[in-house]
Design a protein around this motif. Structure first.
Motif, PDB file in Angstrom:
ATOM      1  N   PRO A  53      17.798  13.460 -70.695  1.00  0.00           N
ATOM      2  CA  PRO A  53      16.857  14.395 -70.053  1.00  0.00           C
ATOM      3  C   PRO A  53      16.878  14.283 -68.536  1.00  0.00           C
ATOM      4  CG  PRO A  53      15.707  12.913 -71.569  1.00  0.00           C
ATOM      5  CD  PRO A  53      17.138  12.482 -71.552  1.00  0.00           C
ATOM      6  N   GLU A  54      16.741  15.417 -67.888  1.00  0.00           N
ATOM      7  CA  GLU A  54      16.620  15.403 -66.435  1.00  0.00           C
ATOM      8  C   GLU A  54      15.143  15.224 -66.067  1.00  0.00           C
ATOM      9  OE1 GLU A  54      18.417  18.980 -64.992  1.00  0.00           O
ATOM     10  OE2 GLU A  54      20.347  18.470 -65.909  1.00  0.00           O
ATOM     11  N   TYR A  55      14.892  15.087 -64.783  1.00  0.00           N
ATOM     12  CA  TYR A  55      13.521  14.889 -64.312  1.00  0.00           C
ATOM     13  C   TYR A  55      12.598  15.996 -64.817  1.00  0.00           C
ATOM     14  CZ  TYR A  55       9.626  15.259 -61.030  1.00  0.00           C
ATOM     15  OH  TYR A  55       8.379  15.406 -60.490  1.00  0.00           O
ATOM     16  N   LYS A  56      13.048  17.253 -64.664  1.00  0.00           N
ATOM     17  CA  LYS A  56      12.175  18.380 -65.031  1.00  0.00           C
ATOM     18  C   LYS A  56      11.928  18.426 -66.556  1.00  0.00           C
ATOM     19  CE  LYS A  56      15.704  22.103 -65.228  1.00  0.00           C
ATOM     20  NZ  LYS A  56      16.604  21.345 -66.054  1.00  0.00           N
ATOM     21  N   ASP A  57      12.899  17.957 -67.356  1.00  0.00           N
ATOM     22  CA  ASP A  57      12.702  17.929 -68.817  1.00  0.00           C
ATOM     23  C   ASP A  57      11.547  16.991 -69.163  1.00  0.00           C
ATOM     24  OD1 ASP A  57      14.998  19.527 -69.176  1.00  0.00           O
ATOM     25  OD2 ASP A  57      16.297  17.761 -69.154  1.00  0.00           O
ATOM     26  N   VAL A  58      11.571  15.797 -68.561  1.00  0.00           N
ATOM     27  CA  VAL A  58      10.522  14.807 -68.877  1.00  0.00           C
ATOM     28  C   VAL A  58       9.161  15.323 -68.393  1.00  0.00           C
ATOM     29  CG1 VAL A  58       9.786  12.416 -68.540  1.00  0.00           C
ATOM     30  CG2 VAL A  58      12.213  12.942 -68.721  1.00  0.00           C
ATOM     31  N   MET A  59       9.169  15.956 -67.238  1.00  0.00           N
ATOM     32  CA  MET A  59       7.900  16.459 -66.687  1.00  0.00           C
ATOM     33  C   MET A  59       7.311  17.584 -67.526  1.00  0.00           C
ATOM     34  SD  MET A  59       7.190  14.545 -64.241  1.00  0.00           S
ATOM     35  CE  MET A  59       8.240  13.153 -64.573  1.00  0.00           C
ATOM     36  N   SER A  60       8.146  18.224 -68.357  1.00  0.00           N
ATOM     37  CA  SER A  60       7.632  19.359 -69.145  1.00  0.00           C
ATOM     38  C   SER A  60       6.873  18.887 -70.396  1.00  0.00           C
ATOM     39  CB  SER A  60       8.789  20.276 -69.558  1.00  0.00           C
ATOM     40  OG  SER A  60       9.579  19.595 -70.522  1.00  0.00           O
ATOM     41  N   LEU A  61       6.910  17.588 -70.696  1.00  0.00           N
ATOM     42  CA  LEU A  61       6.268  17.103 -71.932  1.00  0.00           C
ATOM     43  C   LEU A  61       4.745  17.034 -71.758  1.00  0.00           C
ATOM     44  CD1 LEU A  61       8.791  14.298 -72.995  1.00  0.00           C
ATOM     45  CD2 LEU A  61       8.715  16.701 -73.711  1.00  0.00           C
ATOM     46  N   LYS A  62       4.055  17.828 -72.597  1.00  0.00           N
ATOM     47  CA  LYS A  62       2.602  17.989 -72.410  1.00  0.00           C
ATOM     48  C   LYS A  62       1.810  16.751 -72.860  1.00  0.00           C
ATOM     49  CE  LYS A  62       2.066  22.596 -71.376  1.00  0.00           C
ATOM     50  NZ  LYS A  62       3.441  22.838 -71.024  1.00  0.00           N
ATOM     51  N   TYR A  63       2.202  16.215 -74.025  1.00  0.00           N
ATOM     52  CA  TYR A  63       1.416  15.077 -74.523  1.00  0.00           C
ATOM     53  C   TYR A  63       1.688  13.827 -73.673  1.00  0.00           C
ATOM     54  CZ  TYR A  63      -1.217  12.158 -77.729  1.00  0.00           C
ATOM     55  OH  TYR A  63      -2.159  11.318 -78.270  1.00  0.00           O
ATOM     56  N   LEU A  64       2.920  13.699 -73.198  1.00  0.00           N
ATOM     57  CA  LEU A  64       3.252  12.580 -72.312  1.00  0.00           C
ATOM     58  C   LEU A  64       2.398  12.658 -71.046  1.00  0.00           C
ATOM     59  CD1 LEU A  64       5.055  10.133 -71.624  1.00  0.00           C
ATOM     60  CD2 LEU A  64       6.750  11.710 -70.701  1.00  0.00           C
ATOM     61  N   ASP A  65       2.228  13.873 -70.547  1.00  0.00           N
ATOM     62  CA  ASP A  65       1.398  14.060 -69.353  1.00  0.00           C
ATOM     63  C   ASP A  65      -0.048  13.637 -69.656  1.00  0.00           C
ATOM     64  OD1 ASP A  65       1.049  15.181 -66.623  1.00  0.00           O
ATOM     65  OD2 ASP A  65      -0.347  16.506 -67.687  1.00  0.00           O
ATOM     66  N   ALA A  66      -0.525  14.033 -70.864  1.00  0.00           N
ATOM     67  CA  ALA A  66      -1.911  13.686 -71.231  1.00  0.00           C
ATOM     68  C   ALA A  66      -2.066  12.171 -71.355  1.00  0.00           C
ATOM     69  CB  ALA A  66      -2.274  14.375 -72.541  1.00  0.00           C
ATOM     70  N   VAL A  67      -1.036  11.494 -71.911  1.00  0.00           N
ATOM     71  CA  VAL A  67      -1.092  10.034 -72.058  1.00  0.00           C
ATOM     72  C   VAL A  67      -1.129   9.379 -70.660  1.00  0.00           C
ATOM     73  CG1 VAL A  67       0.290   8.012 -72.750  1.00  0.00           C
ATOM     74  CG2 VAL A  67      -0.043   9.892 -74.357  1.00  0.00           C
ATOM     75  N   ALA A  68      -0.308   9.901 -69.740  1.00  0.00           N
ATOM     76  CA  ALA A  68      -0.290   9.347 -68.378  1.00  0.00           C
ATOM     77  C   ALA A  68      -1.663   9.517 -67.729  1.00  0.00           C
ATOM     78  CB  ALA A  68       0.785  10.042 -67.549  1.00  0.00           C
ATOM     79  N   ARG A  69      -2.217  10.706 -67.866  1.00  0.00           N
ATOM     80  CA  ARG A  69      -3.511  10.971 -67.216  1.00  0.00           C
ATOM     81  C   ARG A  69      -4.642  10.143 -67.825  1.00  0.00           C
ATOM     82  NH1 ARG A  69      -3.612  15.300 -63.793  1.00  0.00           N
ATOM     83  NH2 ARG A  69      -1.518  16.084 -63.538  1.00  0.00           N
ATOM     84  N   GLU A  70      -4.619  10.034 -69.172  1.00  0.00           N
ATOM     85  CA  GLU A  70      -5.689   9.272 -69.830  1.00  0.00           C
ATOM     86  C   GLU A  70      -5.590   7.780 -69.466  1.00  0.00           C
ATOM     87  OE1 GLU A  70      -8.352   9.981 -70.929  1.00  0.00           O
ATOM     88  OE2 GLU A  70      -8.981   8.928 -72.746  1.00  0.00           O
ATOM     89  N   THR A  71      -4.354   7.273 -69.394  1.00  0.00           N
ATOM     90  CA  THR A  71      -4.189   5.860 -69.027  1.00  0.00           C
ATOM     91  C   THR A  71      -4.716   5.635 -67.616  1.00  0.00           C
ATOM     92  OG1 THR A  71      -2.163   5.806 -70.336  1.00  0.00           O
ATOM     93  CG2 THR A  71      -2.526   3.970 -68.832  1.00  0.00           C
ATOM     94  N   LEU A  72      -4.321   6.530 -66.706  1.00  0.00           N
ATOM     95  CA  LEU A  72      -4.753   6.354 -65.310  1.00  0.00           C
ATOM     96  C   LEU A  72      -6.245   6.617 -65.149  1.00  0.00           C
ATOM     97  CD1 LEU A  72      -1.592   7.854 -63.700  1.00  0.00           C
ATOM     98  CD2 LEU A  72      -2.554   5.634 -63.126  1.00  0.00           C
TER      99      LEU A  72
END
Ligand code: HEM
Length: 540
Positions: free
Chosen positions: A387-406
């Motif tokens: 995956p490229e940078y933009k592919d990883v950034m497009s993952l919605k649940y991963l984003d939610a996990v990052a935000r909830e952790t932070l």
């Protein structure tokens, strides 16, 4: 001269002496009056009374003694519990006042205000009329000078800070983040993952100290993306080791531990030649030598590239942006900022990642849900392409996990000192006046749990809350807000997501017997888990 004095009449001398004495008394009275007014103004703010607290220690220290220290860290109290308990009891109105130094110690009386309501935090850190009345918290930054001194993180607002911040901020662009993805892919698959695999095979144990592993990954990444330098954190023998500094990880850990202890001791204590202080100085000298070595190499390379590439200059790592062309930073400024990055840019991200690993090791359903999203991404890519940078950034649940952790475990702490009175107004219209000369602290991990009567189970780990629109998104401020917010946020988010994505693609995480039931967060200048060892196994 002496002859002159001889001719002054004794009566005149007496008059002069009496006037001087009277003036001194007037100044002392005025000063005491001011201190009294300060104490009265601070006492207008909500906060615990001093009854029952030792007259010498006041709130923070006396209460810290009742909760004890973090296991394995003598001298470090369970500060997070102290902050949580005070917030629960006194934070209802959105901010509260504590006494650092007891008002009985009139000349030294000193108050601290903790702002817990995100609405008030935004006002305090973003409104120009207020940001003009505050400076970075003086004592903490003085203590942290060995690692932050001279860097733009520690500079007061002003032209110098603005210039340096601008130079660095333009470095965090799309090209840089794609470069970070490339660096991480190489690091993870060629060094960091093979090391886990070897450990799993050799020792038969499946327990991994993820805090240490993540810190090595983030410091190695930072070395590469910021200075095109490898600290060799995954080499059999780290390039930066000496007898006194077994590894960069341990060096930093020790430095942060000592600095945290110093925030609670009298200023002269750091000057005493105790073993700990001597070791601290040695480690700082060692870090300086690493920084100087990297700087000399990189500046030389930069000059060489600039003269040999027909104007096609390399602008990939952060240092290249700071070296700049005509507007570049001096050697002294570059050195200070590089040292600061080694602190601000690695421990913070590795702390967030380690908390996320820990949460996912408990929440196996959440882990599976995230893995399904990651697997779907890999399956959608042609020819085993990574995956490229933009592919990883497009993952919605991963984003939610990052935000909830932070949200729950933001590493950064914000400290300011008021230089003039600051007036804040709550959403309900209540006015608070924070007097000048007060230390104001903002702990983003507390703000995002402050409920203000809203029942959203804010103490629980629920990444789904970030999947839709919610007020919680507005109150999310782990990177702080306003002009002094975290300039490294894009890098931190990129690293967090890329590392977690590849980790879950390759391994499963489970609770280990060594894991604390409730991970104890500890503040060693930044918030991190006290311990984070989890069971890890390779997926088929
Ligand atoms: C999850 C990771 C991170 C968190 C939670 C975090 C949090 C914060 C917070 C709360 C502040 C504000 C401090 C204050 O106002 O006193 C801050 C400032 C800063 N951070 Fe981060 N940070 C993270 C990662 C990074 C990274 C990766 C870098 C750079 C490589 C970085 C560089 C900085 C700098 C230079 C500042 C000072 C900005 C200024 O004063 O203008 N941080 N960070």
């Amino acid at each position: 001269m002496l002859a002159g004095i001889h001719f002054v009449s004794p009566d005149l001398l007496l008059v002069v002496r009496n006037i001087a004495f009277a003036l001194l008394l007037v100044f002392a009275a005025q000063w005491l009056m001011k201190r009294k007014q300060y104490i009265q103004a601070c006492n207008q703010l909500p906060g615990p009374p001093l009854k029952g607290f030792s007259p010498w220690l006041a709130h923070v220290e006396a209460y810290a003694r009742t909760v004890g220290t973090v296991p394995g860290y003598p001298g470090i109290p369970r500060s997070v519990q102290v902050i949580d308990d005070f917030t629960k009891n006194w934070g209802e109105q959105g901010l509260f006042r504590l006494w650092f130094f007891h008002p009985y110690r009139l000349p030294f009386a000193r108050a601290a205000v903790i702002i817990v309501d995100p609405y008030l935090v935004r006002q305090f850190l973003t409104q120009k009329e207020l940001t003009d009345r505050i400076v970075k918290e003086k004592r903490t930054y003085k203590i942290a000078a060995p690692i932050l001194g001279g860097s733009f993180l520690a500079l007061p607002d002003g032209a110098k800070w603005k210039h340096q911040r601008k130079m660095v901020a333009r470095g965090f662009n799309q090209d840089f983040l794609e470069f970070t993805n490339t660096v991480l892919l190489e690091l993870l698959y060629e060094q960091a993952f093979p090391e886990i695999d070897r450990t799993l095979e050799k020792s038969g144990s499946t327990a991994l100290n993820v805090l240490e592993w993540n810190t090595r990954v983030t410091s190695e990444t930072l070395g590469k993306v910021a200075f095109s330098y490898s600290f060799g954190s995954f080499s059999p023998k780290e390039l930066t080791t000496t007898a006194n500094a077994p590894s960069l990880y341990e060096t930093y850990h020790f430095i942060l531990y000592v600095l945290s202890k110093r925030t609670r001791s009298p200023p002269f204590a750091s000057m005493l030649r105790f073993k700990e202080n001597r070791e601290f100085d040695e480690k700082i000298l060692f870090l300086d030598s690493v920084v100087d070595k990297v700087m000399r190499e990189r500046i030389e390379e930069h000059r060489h590239a600039a003269t040999t590439s027909n104007g096609n200059k390399r602008h990939r790592d952060l240092l290249s942006y700071m070296i700049g062309d005509e507007d570049g930073l001096s050697y002294h400024e570059l050195r200070a900022n590089m040292k600061m990055f080694m602190f601000a840019g690695q421990d913070t991200t590795s702390s967030a990642l380690s908390f996320a690993f820990g949460q996912l090791a408990y929440d196996l359903d959440g882990q599976e849900k995230l893995r399904r999203e990651i697997d779907a991404l890999f399956d959608s890519l042609p020819d085993d392409r990574q995956p490229e940078y933009k592919d990883v950034m497009s993952l919605k649940y991963l984003d939610a996990v990052a935000r909830e952790t932070l949200r729950l475990y933001s590493a950064g702490v914000v400290g300011r000192t008021t230089v003039e009175d600051c007036v804040l107004k709550s959403e309900e219209g209540k006015t608070f006046v924070i007097p000048a000369n007060v230390s104001v602290y903002i702990f983003p991990f507390v703000n995002s749990k402050w409920t203000n009567g809203v029942s959203e189970q804010l103490h629980e780990w629920i990444p789904e809350r970030f999947m839709g629109d919610s007020k919680i998104q507005e109150d999310w401020m782990p990177f702080s807000v306003g002009p002094r917010n975290c300039v490294g946020q894009p890098l931190a988010m990129a690293e967090f997501k890329i590392i977690l994505c590849h980790m879950l693609r390759r391994y499963t995480l489970k609770r280990s017997s060594e894991m604390e039931e409730d991970p104890i967060p500890i503040i060693l200048m930044v918030l991190k888990p006290h311990k984070m060892t989890i069971e890890i196994s390779r997926r088929n």
